[in-house]
Every structure is written in C-alpha cells, then in structure tokens.
Motif scaffolding. Structure first.
Motif: not given
Length: 118
Positions: A51-75
């Motif tokens: 419902s919200l589009q990712a704008e920053t790099e951290d937000e884009k990485h979080f969306v990739a993490f949630v979709s299962g593309s990348v593992p969790a990297e930060n706290a």
C-alpha cells in the motif's frame, strides 16, 4: 544504533491483538528491537502489503527482503522478521499431562464405589 533511511511513521506501531501490553513488555523483544518496531512498524507494514511504494534504498531493500529475494541484513529487518514469526506464526502449546495419551493406563473395571469418601 544505526539510523535507517525509512520514512518516519506518523504514529507508533502497536499490535494490540498479539502484543496487548506492547513490544517492550512482551518479553519477546529486546529494548532496541521494540523501539525499532514501534518507530518504523507502521511504514514497514505498509511496505510489506504494497500500500506504500518504496522510495529510499533502505525501503527498497526491505521490500526485497519481505519478498524473499534477499536475507535480513540489518537490525530493523531482523526485528521485523522476529515480529512476523511471533505474530503470524503457529503457537505451540505443551502440556504436562494429556488425558488422551494416558487413556490406556486406566482400567475399565475401576469404580468409585470401592472407596468410602464420607
């Protein structure tokens, strides 16, 4: 504590259904994890549902993490992963005694009439 380039939420994130006394008092999260979830949870939830589009790099990485593309990297991602596991995962209940498992141990010819309780 590292700051994340994620938009601030207008209100703190609260999950009264699964954590009625808050993240800090649940005993499941550390103080820093509870702070991260309270501060960023609303935005993370909206990013996860789309419902919200990712704008920053951290937000884009979080969306990739949630979709299962990348593992969790930060706290923040690890705290969200822990939250999702606890809030949406299956609860396990353990009992000390189960009448179903011990049903074969009882005799069929047992009756209460043998004992005088009065």
């Amino acid at each position: 504590m590292k700051t994340f380039d994620i938009r601030p939420a207008p209100k703190p994130f609260i999950d009264r259904a699964k954590f009625p006394y808050g993240f800090k008092k649940s005993g499941d999260f550390s103080i820093s994890e509870a702070d991260l979830l309270s501060r960023h949870g609303k935005i993370l939830s909206e990013l996860e549902t789309g419902s919200l589009q990712a704008e920053t790099e951290d937000e884009k990485h979080f969306v990739a993490f949630v979709s299962g593309s990348v593992p969790a990297e930060n706290a923040l991602e690890k705290a969200w992963q822990k939250y999702v596991h606890l809030a949406r995962g299956k609860k396990h209940f353990y009992t000390l005694h189960s009448s179903a498992s011990n049903a074969s141990e009882f005799d069929d010819d047992y009756s209460d009439e043998e004992f005088d309780v009065a």
